[in-house]
Design an enzyme around this catalytic site. Structure first.
Site, PDB file in Angstrom:
ATOM      1  NE  ARG A 226      -2.633  -8.168  -9.454  1.00  8.14           N
ATOM      2  CZ  ARG A 226      -3.587  -8.343 -10.374  1.00  8.14           C
ATOM      3  NH1 ARG A 226      -4.848  -8.238 -10.054  1.00  8.14           N
ATOM      4  NH2 ARG A 226      -3.265  -8.630 -11.620  1.00  8.14           N
ATOM      5  CG  ASP A 247      -0.304  18.746 -25.372  1.00  4.19           C
ATOM      6  OD1 ASP A 247      -0.949  17.887 -24.728  1.00  4.19           O
ATOM      7  OD2 ASP A 247       0.741  18.476 -25.990  1.00  4.19           O
ATOM      8  N   GLY A 248      -3.979  18.644 -24.722  1.00  5.76           N
ATOM      9  CA  GLY A 248      -4.968  17.780 -25.341  1.00  5.76           C
ATOM     10  C   GLY A 248      -4.360  16.539 -25.978  1.00  5.76           C
ATOM     11  CG  HIS A 250       2.326  15.638 -23.868  1.00 10.02           C
ATOM     12  ND1 HIS A 250       2.382  16.454 -24.964  1.00 10.02           N
ATOM     13  CD2 HIS A 250       3.595  15.188 -23.669  1.00 10.02           C
ATOM     14  CE1 HIS A 250       3.632  16.511 -25.401  1.00 10.02           C
ATOM     15  NE2 HIS A 250       4.387  15.746 -24.632  1.00 10.02           N
ATOM     16  CG  ASP A 273       8.103  18.852 -22.103  1.00 11.88           C
ATOM     17  OD1 ASP A 273       9.302  19.171 -22.036  1.00 11.88           O
ATOM     18  OD2 ASP A 273       7.728  17.685 -22.275  1.00 11.88           O
ATOM     19  CG  LEU A 306       3.694  12.746 -27.500  1.00 10.30           C
ATOM     20  CD1 LEU A 306       2.831  12.586 -26.265  1.00 10.30           C
ATOM     21  CD2 LEU A 306       3.253  13.958 -28.310  1.00 10.30           C
ATOM     22  CB  ALA A 307      10.072  14.945 -29.227  1.00 12.87           C
TER      23      ALA A 307
HETATM   24 ZN    ZN Z   1      10.351  14.500 -20.014  1.00 10.99          ZN
END
Ligand code: ZN
Length: 382
Positions: A226, A247-248, A250, A273, A306-307
């Site tokens: 919606r 990268d498989g 992210h 990134d 994730l960083a």
């Molecule tokens: Zn970011």
């Protein structure tokens, strides 16, 4: 002196071409000619021995490399180090990317990029300012204590880099359409990211200058039945560009394949990134005082968020082939031609064509980089 690159498999508009020589003069691609052309004999000839010759990769989102994190080293030397680390993996153009910080740090980073461009640091095309104008709900690894609204009085700062490209990742819902329009009019490339915006918010932002999406799917309101959210707006709009981290980890490759079915391929760009660990054997580093661990090519904070990545552009291209089923030519264009177009640099970068800047990569079939050229200069990084 004119340089001639011969005996390569060159990616040009129509695909791979092996019987042509590429002439470089004054930092630009002067011409593509037959290998028996008299101009080749008069030039300094480089035999590519059958290697691939590709347009140099352009990474619009790179936080660090070679042990340097742009946030910690917003200096000419920091930018030089990041560029050198990524050039070994085919990146010949990049935007050092600043993660949310106080405005004083943003100003310092802009000054550093201005100085780096003036000092002709190879490959630096401008700056990517990722925050602090972001949504707390979608903060990811950013430190929300830096977050703030994007008021009109910040427009002057964000439009102050006049010698390169400024890309700003922002959450459109923390600013106003009028401010977006002023930034766009000032030459800033606007990309939505770390945003909890509705589809309607994004539609409005499109009308006021938004042209991109930062790390599509990550840290943005999802597509639901919606409410199309930021993801739905990105996929439904034909014109805008989406940065993707292939990268498989992210984003699931199936989700990216669905995205590629929704929208023209030339609106996707590979980004790394990347964090400072690229080009080093570092297994950990500090991000704004927080320990980050590198595992399987990904970076995580101690909460498991994730960083960023340890991804390189060469690996992103390989992944686009193996995980997304793209052919080599299209995967390379996602790393060169399409990001150049997103940044408005299409006429001069991202393609092997007469008149373009001679930013090139020679690589073997496994995309191991053999040589790079930035503005016609062969780089001795490999
Ligand atoms: Zn970011």
């Amino acid at each position: 002196m004119v340089d001639a690159l011969v005996n390569g498999r060159m990616l040009i508009a129509g695909g791979f071409e092996s019987r042509r020589a590429l002439l470089i003069d004054g930092g630009r691609i002067a011409a593509l000619v037959g290998e028996d052309d008299p101009r080749v004999r008069q030039a300094r000839v480089h035999d590519l021995r059958g290697a691939l010759l590709l347009p140099g990769f352009i990474d619009t989102q790179v936080n660090g490399g070679g042990g340097a994190l742009f946030n910690d080293e917003p200096t000419v030397e920091g930018i030089r180090r990041i560029g050198a680390a990524h050039r070994r993996f085919g990146t010949t153009g990049f935007l050092p990317t600043l993660i949310s910080a106080d405005l004083g740090v943003v100003a310092t980073a802009i000054a550093a990029v201005r100085a780096a461009i003036a000092a002709k640091v190879p490959g630096v095309l401008g700056i990517h300012i990722e925050g602090p104008f972001l949504s707390e709900v979608r903060k990811g690894v950013h430190d929300a204590t830096h977050f703030r609204a994007l008021d009109d009085d910040i427009v002057g700062l964000l439009t102050s880099l006049t010698t390169g490209t400024t890309l700003v990742t922002l959450a459109p819902e923390v600013t106003t359409p009028a401010t977006l329009a002023r930034l766009a009019a000032g030459g800033v490339v606007l990309s939505a990211g770390h945003s909890n915006a509705t589809y309607t918010d994004i539609e409005s932002a499109f009308r006021h200058g938004l042209t991109g999406f930062t790390h599509l799917f990550n840290a943005m309101s999802p597509l639901t039945g919606r409410e199309p959210g930021v993801v739905g707006a990105a996929l439904y709009d034909d014109a805008s560009y989406c940065g993707i981290i292939v990268d498989g980890r992210h984003v699931d490759p199936v989700v990216l394949r669905i995205a590629l079915r929704a929208k023209r391929h030339d609106r996707f760009m590979l980004v790394t990134d990347a964090m400072p660990c690229v080009g080093t054997d570092q297994q950990s580093f500090l991000l704004q005082g927080r320990p980050i661990t590198v595992r399987d090519g990904c970076c995580f904070d101690d909460q498991g968020t994730l960083a960023g990545t340890a991804l390189t552009m060469a690996q992103a291209v390989r992944n686009a082939i193996s995980l997304l089923g793209l052919d080599l030519a299209e995967a390379v264009r996602m790393a060169s031609e399409y990001p150049a177009a997103f940044l408005g640099l299409g006429p001069q970068l991202g393609r092997i064509e007469a008149g373009c800047r001679a930013n090139l990569v020679a690589a073997d079939d496994a995309l191991n980089v053999l040589t790079t050229w930035v503005d016609g200069e062969a780089m001795a990084d490999q």
